[in-house]
Design an enzyme around this catalytic site. Structure first.
Site, mmCIF file in Angstrom:
data_model
loop_
_atom_site.group_PDB
_atom_site.id
_atom_site.type_symbol
_atom_site.label_atom_id
_atom_site.label_comp_id
_atom_site.label_asym_id
_atom_site.label_seq_id
_atom_site.Cartn_x
_atom_site.Cartn_y
_atom_site.Cartn_z
ATOM 1 N N PRO A 196 69.290 53.354 78.456
ATOM 2 C CA PRO A 196 70.111 54.543 78.189
ATOM 3 C C PRO A 196 71.376 54.693 79.017
ATOM 4 C CG PRO A 196 68.035 55.141 79.255
ATOM 5 C CD PRO A 196 67.953 53.689 78.941
ATOM 6 N N PHE A 197 71.521 53.907 80.100
ATOM 7 C CA PHE A 197 72.720 54.038 80.936
ATOM 8 C C PHE A 197 73.420 52.696 81.111
ATOM 9 C CE2 PHE A 197 69.628 57.302 82.033
ATOM 10 C CZ PHE A 197 70.359 58.418 81.629
ATOM 11 N N LYS A 209 60.864 55.884 90.014
ATOM 12 C CA LYS A 209 59.968 55.229 90.979
ATOM 13 C C LYS A 209 58.643 55.036 90.268
ATOM 14 C CE LYS A 209 61.817 53.929 94.652
ATOM 15 N NZ LYS A 209 62.695 53.158 93.776
ATOM 16 N N GLU A 228 68.527 54.010 84.697
ATOM 17 C CA GLU A 228 68.434 55.171 85.589
ATOM 18 C C GLU A 228 69.725 55.977 85.679
ATOM 19 O OE1 GLU A 228 66.909 56.334 90.115
ATOM 20 O OE2 GLU A 228 66.855 54.244 89.474
#
Length: 418
Positions: free
Chosen positions: A203-204, A237, A221
């Protein structure tokens, strides 16, 4: 505005078109939807103005740059800006030499949302120019020979030494990373990014070119975003491999959700992020929106938590970025001591790795990722690098941590022919 029939074809042409300029940035959500993203993908090309600076007063320079231009800006923060924020230093070897901070005002900016492409900066005619753009991929060597800065035994020894610090009470958790690299290598950066984005759509994801330096990122992230007066951070995490068997895959996912060690790692970073956001928040507004959310990507399941707050109107949004940087998921707790140990035990300067890139809009909204699962390439020196790491806690098994590093590296290794 133009409605696109073949979105992936336009996206590919747009990236090749943007890459002809000395500077460009492409940010792609790969159709992952969340409540915080402004666009499905956005592409900025060519630079009207550039800001390049070293740690010292970089955030203040960025504030001045933004307030002067009051325009869309795209850029990155190197991990080593920590030296400006805290009394720290970085003396490890650096073969990439990215600037500590870099931002540019684009000449052309195209955003895509819900099937429509919109020109935000530049003439409307660039959509037709992109549509008719012809490109020919460079021929590159099929396989890139990858070396490791730390061999398995050295890695295990260092993890055991860091666990000794935890036993002594110096830290609770530290993110320990190591470098994979290739020298004297020629790649086609766009082609390599496209292959990575296909193997591991996240997504990033993003492609950032600054002259002869490239970030080819498949990061899952988000570091920090601002929408209106709300700040949101989504640290990762907790990692588990995927299985081709659906039932087994679901069982792995459930095990990750209930894994006490992974939850302990995650909650320590959630507390750290809450503390970082408190520095910029309206009192009492810091909220954990989701704890231990499990999200699935092609190679891995990840445990992701979401923390948000209302930005104190007396705090400049760039100071809010500075107050949370570097991100807790890539440092450890307590943060400053963890960063000192990172410098001591890692053998390569992180530079842009575990930093962040993204964009700031004219009204002060922004979205920045975490530079992980990313290939960094210096075309002039023909040096290619990527780093992987993980959270080391008292419960960590050094050999299993090493295996997790290889799992995180798997998409990049596959793309590079390993």
């Amino acid at each position: 505005m133009k409605n696109l029939q073949n979105i992936s074809n336009f996206k590919q042409k747009a990236l090749h078109w943007a890459n002809q300029f000395e500077v460009c940035c492409f940010l792609d959500s790969n159709n992952y939807r969340d409540a915080y993203s402004a666009y499905d993908f956005i592409i900025a090309a060519d630079a009207h103005h550039e800001l390049k600076c070293a740690a010292g007063n970089a955030f203040d320079q960025l504030k001045s740059f933004y307030s002067f231009h009051k325009q869309w800006i795209f850029g990155f923060f190197s991990y080593d800006l920590k030296n400006e924020i805290e009394d720290l230093h970085s003396n490890n070897s650096d073969h990439l030499n990215f600037p500590d901070l870099y931002f540019f005002v684009p000449k052309y900016l195209i955003a895509f949302k819900n099937g429509n492409a919109e020109v935000l900066i530049g003439p409307e005619s660039i959509l037709a120019e992109i549509d008719s753009f012809q490109f020919k991929p460079e021929i590159q060597s099929k396989k890139v020979t990858i070396a490791q800065r730390l061999l398995r035994d050295e890695y295990v020894q260092k993890v055991e030494a860091l666990k000794d610090h935890i036993i002594r009470g110096d830290i609770y958790e530290v993110n320990f990373c190591h470098e994979f690299f290739a020298e004297n290598i020629k790649i086609d950066p766009v082609q390599t990014f496209e292959a990575l984005n296909q193997v591991s759509p996240t997504p990033f994801a993003g492609y950032f070119k600054v002259h002869d330096k490239y970030i080819l990122s498949a990061t899952p992230e988000r570091f920090l975003c601002k929408r209106g007066s709300k700040l949101t951070s989504q640290p990762i995490k907790g990692t588990a491999k995927r299985s081709a068997d659906l039932a087994e895959d679901e069982a792995i996912k459930l095990r990750l959700r209930n894994d006490i060690k992974e939850q302990a790692e995650n909650v320590m970073i959630v507390d750290l992020v809450r503390h970082d956001l408190t520095k910029s928040a309206v009192k009492g507004s810091v909220t954990v929106n989701e704890l231990f959310g499990i999200y699935s990507f092609p190679q891995v399941h990840q445990m992701i938590s979401t923390i948000s707050c209302e930005l104190n109107p007396e705090i400049h949004f760039i100071d809010a970025i500075k107050n949370a940087f570097p991100m807790g998921s890539m440092t450890g707790a307590p943060k400053v001591k963890a960063m000192k140990l990172i410098e001591e035990y890692e053998v390569t300067k992180r530079g842009i790795y575990s930093g962040s890139f993204g964009c700031i809009s004219p009204d002060g909204d922004f979205d920045f990722n975490v530079v992980i699962r990313s290939i960094l390439y210096h075309a002039k020196s023909k040096y290619l690098s990527f780093q992987v790491g993980g959270a080391i806690t008292y419960q960590s098994d050094a050999a299993l941590e090493y295996e997790e590093c290889l799992l995180k590296a798997s998409a990049i290794l596959k793309v590079l022919g390993n």
